[in-house]
Design an enzyme around this catalytic site. Structure first.
Site, PDB file in Angstrom:
ATOM      1  N   LYS A 179       2.738   3.730  20.248  1.00 42.03           N
ATOM      2  CA  LYS A 179       3.467   4.450  19.243  1.00 42.03           C
ATOM      3  C   LYS A 179       2.780   5.991  19.413  1.00 42.03           C
ATOM      4  O   LYS A 179       3.951   6.811  19.590  1.00 42.03           O
ATOM      5  CB  LYS A 179       3.338   4.083  17.885  1.00 42.03           C
ATOM      6  CG  LYS A 179       3.929   2.561  17.576  1.00 42.03           C
ATOM      7  CD  LYS A 179       3.760   2.377  16.042  1.00 42.03           C
ATOM      8  CE  LYS A 179       3.981   0.938  15.918  1.00 42.03           C
ATOM      9  NZ  LYS A 179       3.401   0.342  14.680  1.00 42.03           N
ATOM     10  N   ARG A 190      12.577   3.505  14.691  1.00 48.49           N
ATOM     11  CA  ARG A 190      12.166   4.748  15.108  1.00 48.49           C
ATOM     12  C   ARG A 190      12.634   5.322  16.606  1.00 48.49           C
ATOM     13  O   ARG A 190      13.141   6.351  16.586  1.00 48.49           O
ATOM     14  CB  ARG A 190      10.507   4.841  15.116  1.00 48.49           C
ATOM     15  CG  ARG A 190      10.145   5.041  14.006  1.00 48.49           C
ATOM     16  CD  ARG A 190       8.490   5.032  13.853  1.00 48.49           C
ATOM     17  NE  ARG A 190       7.895   4.814  13.046  1.00 48.49           N
ATOM     18  CZ  ARG A 190       6.411   4.328  12.523  1.00 48.49           C
ATOM     19  NH1 ARG A 190       5.676   4.077  13.640  1.00 48.49           N
ATOM     20  NH2 ARG A 190       6.163   4.070  11.276  1.00 48.49           N
ATOM     21  N   HIS A 208      -6.965   9.664   8.142  1.00 48.03           N
ATOM     22  CA  HIS A 208      -7.286   9.374   9.610  1.00 48.03           C
ATOM     23  C   HIS A 208      -8.050  10.681  10.295  1.00 48.03           C
ATOM     24  O   HIS A 208      -7.590  11.732  10.072  1.00 48.03           O
ATOM     25  CB  HIS A 208      -6.084   9.083  10.526  1.00 48.03           C
ATOM     26  CG  HIS A 208      -5.359   7.808  10.085  1.00 48.03           C
ATOM     27  ND1 HIS A 208      -5.853   6.670   9.478  1.00 48.03           N
ATOM     28  CD2 HIS A 208      -4.104   7.125  10.657  1.00 48.03           C
ATOM     29  CE1 HIS A 208      -5.366   5.564   9.494  1.00 48.03           C
ATOM     30  NE2 HIS A 208      -4.141   5.881  10.063  1.00 48.03           N
ATOM     31  N   GLU A 251      -0.571   0.655  18.379  1.00 52.74           N
ATOM     32  CA  GLU A 251      -0.648   1.793  17.826  1.00 52.74           C
ATOM     33  C   GLU A 251      -1.009   3.049  18.950  1.00 52.74           C
ATOM     34  O   GLU A 251      -0.313   4.290  18.864  1.00 52.74           O
ATOM     35  CB  GLU A 251      -2.093   2.120  17.130  1.00 52.74           C
ATOM     36  CG  GLU A 251      -2.322   3.273  16.310  1.00 52.74           C
ATOM     37  CD  GLU A 251      -1.601   3.297  14.863  1.00 52.74           C
ATOM     38  OE1 GLU A 251      -0.839   2.251  14.580  1.00 52.74           O
ATOM     39  OE2 GLU A 251      -1.883   4.185  14.080  1.00 52.74           O
ATOM     40  N   MET A 282       0.782  -1.152   0.158  1.00 49.31           N
ATOM     41  CA  MET A 282      -0.042   0.040  -0.001  1.00 49.31           C
ATOM     42  C   MET A 282       0.852   1.098  -0.070  1.00 49.31           C
ATOM     43  O   MET A 282       0.646   2.167  -0.759  1.00 49.31           O
ATOM     44  CB  MET A 282      -0.840  -0.091   1.319  1.00 49.31           C
ATOM     45  CG  MET A 282      -2.098  -1.012   1.427  1.00 49.31           C
ATOM     46  SD  MET A 282      -3.307  -0.668  -0.134  1.00 49.31           S
ATOM     47  CE  MET A 282      -3.519   0.976   0.083  1.00 49.31           C
ATOM     48  N   ASN A 285      -3.451   9.177   5.699  1.00 49.46           N
ATOM     49  CA  ASN A 285      -2.608   8.349   6.275  1.00 49.46           C
ATOM     50  C   ASN A 285      -1.430   7.774   5.547  1.00 49.46           C
ATOM     51  O   ASN A 285      -0.192   7.366   5.937  1.00 49.46           O
ATOM     52  CB  ASN A 285      -3.416   7.434   6.979  1.00 49.46           C
ATOM     53  CG  ASN A 285      -4.184   6.625   6.093  1.00 49.46           C
ATOM     54  OD1 ASN A 285      -5.067   7.063   5.470  1.00 49.46           O
ATOM     55  ND2 ASN A 285      -4.064   5.141   5.749  1.00 49.46           N
ATOM     56  N   THR A 286      -1.684   7.527   4.239  1.00 55.48           N
ATOM     57  CA  THR A 286      -0.527   7.045   3.276  1.00 55.48           C
ATOM     58  C   THR A 286       0.186   8.102   2.574  1.00 55.48           C
ATOM     59  O   THR A 286       1.510   7.674   2.051  1.00 55.48           O
ATOM     60  CB  THR A 286      -1.029   6.024   2.212  1.00 55.48           C
ATOM     61  OG1 THR A 286      -2.003   6.643   1.163  1.00 55.48           O
ATOM     62  CG2 THR A 286      -1.879   4.777   3.148  1.00 55.48           C
ATOM     63  N   CYS A 317       1.366   6.824  11.093  1.00 57.34           N
ATOM     64  CA  CYS A 317       0.680   7.951  10.605  1.00 57.34           C
ATOM     65  C   CYS A 317      -0.244   8.746  11.442  1.00 57.34           C
ATOM     66  O   CYS A 317      -0.589   9.987  11.107  1.00 57.34           O
ATOM     67  CB  CYS A 317      -0.168   7.135   9.483  1.00 57.34           C
ATOM     68  SG  CYS A 317      -0.870   5.400  10.132  1.00 57.34           S
TER      69      CYS A 317
HETATM   70  N1  LIG Z   1      -0.654   1.838   5.359  1.00 55.89           N
HETATM   71  C1  LIG Z   1      -0.237   2.883   6.099  1.00 55.89           C
HETATM   72  O1  LIG Z   1      -1.061   3.944   6.223  1.00 55.89           O
HETATM   73  C2  LIG Z   1       1.044   3.075   6.933  1.00 55.89           C
HETATM   74  C3  LIG Z   1       1.437   4.264   7.366  1.00 55.89           C
HETATM   75  C4  LIG Z   1       2.280   4.722   8.134  1.00 55.89           C
HETATM   76  C5  LIG Z   1       3.292   3.467   8.041  1.00 55.89           C
HETATM   77  N2  LIG Z   1       3.395   2.264   7.682  1.00 55.89           N
HETATM   78  C6  LIG Z   1       4.288   1.123   7.606  1.00 55.89           C
HETATM   79  O2  LIG Z   1       4.832   0.893   6.249  1.00 55.89           O
HETATM   80  C7  LIG Z   1       5.022  -0.333   6.245  1.00 55.89           C
HETATM   81  C8  LIG Z   1       4.347  -0.727   4.932  1.00 55.89           C
HETATM   82  O3  LIG Z   1       3.070  -0.855   5.160  1.00 55.89           O
HETATM   83  P1  LIG Z   1       1.934  -1.602   4.188  1.00 55.89           P
HETATM   84  O4  LIG Z   1       0.712  -0.935   4.342  1.00 55.89           O
HETATM   85  O5  LIG Z   1       2.458  -0.847   2.563  1.00 55.89           O
HETATM   86  O6  LIG Z   1       2.148  -2.909   3.969  1.00 55.89           O
HETATM   87  P2  LIG Z   1       1.765  -4.033   2.808  1.00 55.89           P
HETATM   88  O7  LIG Z   1       0.681  -3.364   1.990  1.00 55.89           O
HETATM   89  O8  LIG Z   1       1.657  -5.239   3.390  1.00 55.89           O
HETATM   90  O9  LIG Z   1       3.138  -4.124   2.020  1.00 55.89           O
HETATM   91  C9  LIG Z   1       4.531  -4.906   2.296  1.00 55.89           C
HETATM   92  C10 LIG Z   1       5.465  -4.769   1.335  1.00 55.89           C
HETATM   93  O10 LIG Z   1       6.777  -5.230   1.911  1.00 55.89           O
HETATM   94  C11 LIG Z   1       6.991  -6.662   1.010  1.00 55.89           C
HETATM   95  N3  LIG Z   1       7.532  -7.670   1.931  1.00 55.89           N
HETATM   96  C12 LIG Z   1       6.744  -8.616   2.663  1.00 55.89           C
HETATM   97  N4  LIG Z   1       7.476  -9.252   3.034  1.00 55.89           N
HETATM   98  C13 LIG Z   1       8.900  -9.229   2.775  1.00 55.89           C
HETATM   99  C14 LIG Z   1      10.026  -9.762   3.084  1.00 55.89           C
HETATM  100  N5  LIG Z   1      10.202 -11.011   3.823  1.00 55.89           N
HETATM  101  N6  LIG Z   1      11.062  -9.229   2.394  1.00 55.89           N
HETATM  102  C15 LIG Z   1      10.858  -8.234   1.621  1.00 55.89           C
HETATM  103  N7  LIG Z   1       9.925  -7.518   1.247  1.00 55.89           N
HETATM  104  C16 LIG Z   1       8.761  -7.957   1.928  1.00 55.89           C
HETATM  105  C17 LIG Z   1       5.656  -6.913   0.316  1.00 55.89           C
HETATM  106  O11 LIG Z   1       6.073  -7.444  -0.975  1.00 55.89           O
HETATM  107  P3  LIG Z   1       5.143  -8.519  -1.745  1.00 55.89           P
HETATM  108  O12 LIG Z   1       4.112  -8.020  -2.544  1.00 55.89           O
HETATM  109  O13 LIG Z   1       6.214  -9.408  -2.553  1.00 55.89           O
HETATM  110  O14 LIG Z   1       4.779  -9.445  -0.697  1.00 55.89           O
HETATM  111  C18 LIG Z   1       5.093  -5.451  -0.150  1.00 55.89           C
HETATM  112  O15 LIG Z   1       5.723  -4.993  -0.974  1.00 55.89           O
HETATM  113  C19 LIG Z   1       4.828  -1.043   7.413  1.00 55.89           C
HETATM  114  O16 LIG Z   1       5.901  -1.079   8.448  1.00 55.89           O
HETATM  115  C20 LIG Z   1       3.541  -0.233   8.145  1.00 55.89           C
HETATM  116  O17 LIG Z   1       3.765  -0.205   9.570  1.00 55.89           O
HETATM  117  C21 LIG Z   1       1.944   2.077   6.912  1.00 55.89           C
END
Ligand SMILES: NC(=O)c1ccc[n+]([C@@H]2O[C@H](COP(=O)([O-])OP(=O)(O)OC[C@H]3O[C@@H](n4cnc5c(N)ncnc54)[C@H](OP(=O)(O)O)[C@@H]3O)[C@@H](O)[C@H]2O)c1
Length: 348
Positions: A204, A109, A241, A201, A12, A328-329, A148
């Protein structure tokens, strides 16, 4: 142009990085990593694209590689959107290999030598990079942005913290489902419903807020000293959010002074006119029914926080309450890391 890579490019937040970096004046995306499930595939084949924009043409055919610095050539900055447990292992390897890591993940962090930065709030904490590189013997480094919901909260607390004495902050969040990643919250759990728990959350929000507003003495950060109590909830909103904020001030104030404080607020990104910096980091909505996520999450191209219903809270002595909405994103994730990298690129 600076060559940049994205770790976790198919997720995402990874998709937001790709969207926001598509026409960036300083950064060019030249490397994409994901898990071994995606490595070796064309990006377009590896990803399930969830954004309204199209996958940029220049990215569609890029071959996704493993999150291994040996496979990411000629890249100066990597943006990390890795799940936390993988970020803890992978990000230090990239920093050790000499790359600048701008991370969204929570893994590093709160490490004492890793800057946790919102450029409008605490850009001076970036000086920790020198300590980090010396201590760890790295040529590269890791810089993080907060979670976020913390980013949106702290952007509104900073102007108040600088001008008034904050005694205590209570915050109740209504967080979008995209904050949990695409597979994070099953539709059966959230449609016609609200989930009153988001793992880690609240902790954090409480710790990162005080760290961001903390004093930096050149080598370490001493956290700000007031109470923060958070209650976090997932709601059936896609992006954006919402937070209900209640503040106990030490001294009396006028609501107009608070509004002035919000509308005058800006920081180094605005002074330096950084590409992703919103002109007004905090936007005031005067309508009684605003801000709302669907209408206000894209304020400042998703990089501003909208605040409304600013009023006195008669339940406390010197009480203030307001509602905020932040994307948030964008401001809460990919846009935050990009703004950190723009600032680093400009001043270091
Ligand atoms: N979503 C938000 O609003 C938000 C806000 C602030 C912070 N965050 C943080 O940002 C990070 C990503 O969140 P997200 O929501 O984008 O997660 P997500 O949609 O689950 O995406 C995870 C990504 O990491 C890859 N990945 C998974 N397992 C892996 C591994 N073993 N080695 C290398 N790459 C791997 C996945 O690749 P595949 O597609 O190949 O599985 C995908 O590209 C998290 O730490 C989250 O806490 C998210």
């Amino acid at each position: 142009m600076v060559n940049v890579g994205i770790l976790g490019a198919t997720g995402m937040v990874g998709q937001r990085f790709i969207e926001l970096l598509a026409d960036h004046p300083n950064f060019e995306v030249t490397a994409l990593t994901a898990s071994s499930r995606s490595a070796g595939k064309r990006y377009e084949d590896a990803v399930t694209w969830h954004l309204e924009s199209k996958i940029p043409e220049a990215i569609q055919d890029t071959i996704v590689v493993d999150a291994d610095p040996g496979q990411v050539k000629d890249v100066e900055i990597v943006f990390s959107a890795l799940p936390t447990q993988h970020a803890a292992v992978v990000e230090p390897k990239f920093a050790e290999a000499g790359m600048k890591v701008a991370s969204n993940a929570s893994a590093m962090r709160m490490e004492p030598d890793v800057p946790l930065v919102v450029p409008e709030v605490n850009p001076e904490h970036l000086d920790l990079i020198e300590t980090q590189q010396r201590k760890r013997g790295w040529d590269g480094f890791i810089v993080t942005n907060p979670n976020c919901s913390t980013i949106a909260l702290v952007m509104t607390l900073k102007p108040l913290y600088d001008q008034f004495n904050i005694k205590r902050v209570y915050v109740s969040t209504m967080q979008a489902v995209s904050g949990a990643g695409y597979n994070g919250v099953p539709s059966m759990a959230i449609v016609d419903n609200l989930v009153p728990f988001i793992g880690d959350e609240e902790e954090k929000m409480e710790s990162e807020t005080l760290h961001l507003l903390g004093d930096f003495d050149g080598t370490s950060v001493t956290d700000a000293n007031f109470g923060v109590s958070a209650s976090c909830h997932r709601v059936a909103v896609l992006d954006g959010h919402t937070e209900a904020v209640f503040i106990e001030m030490e001294d009396d104030f006028e609501v107009d002074e608070i509004k002035q404080s919000f509308s005058n607020f800006n920081g180094l990104p605005q002074k330096l006119k950084l590409h992703s910096a919103p002109e007004n980091p905090v936007v005031i909505r005067e309508e009684l029914n605003r801000p709302q996520p669907r209408m206000d999450r894209m304020a400042g191209d998703g990089m501003a926080v909208s605040v409304g219903r600013i009023r006195k809270d008669q339940a406390f002595k010197n009480g203030l309450k307001y509602i905020l909405v932040g994307h948030n994103t964008i401001r809460g994730a990919a846009g935050a890391s990009i703004l950190n990298a723009e600032l680093i690129n400009e001043i270091m």
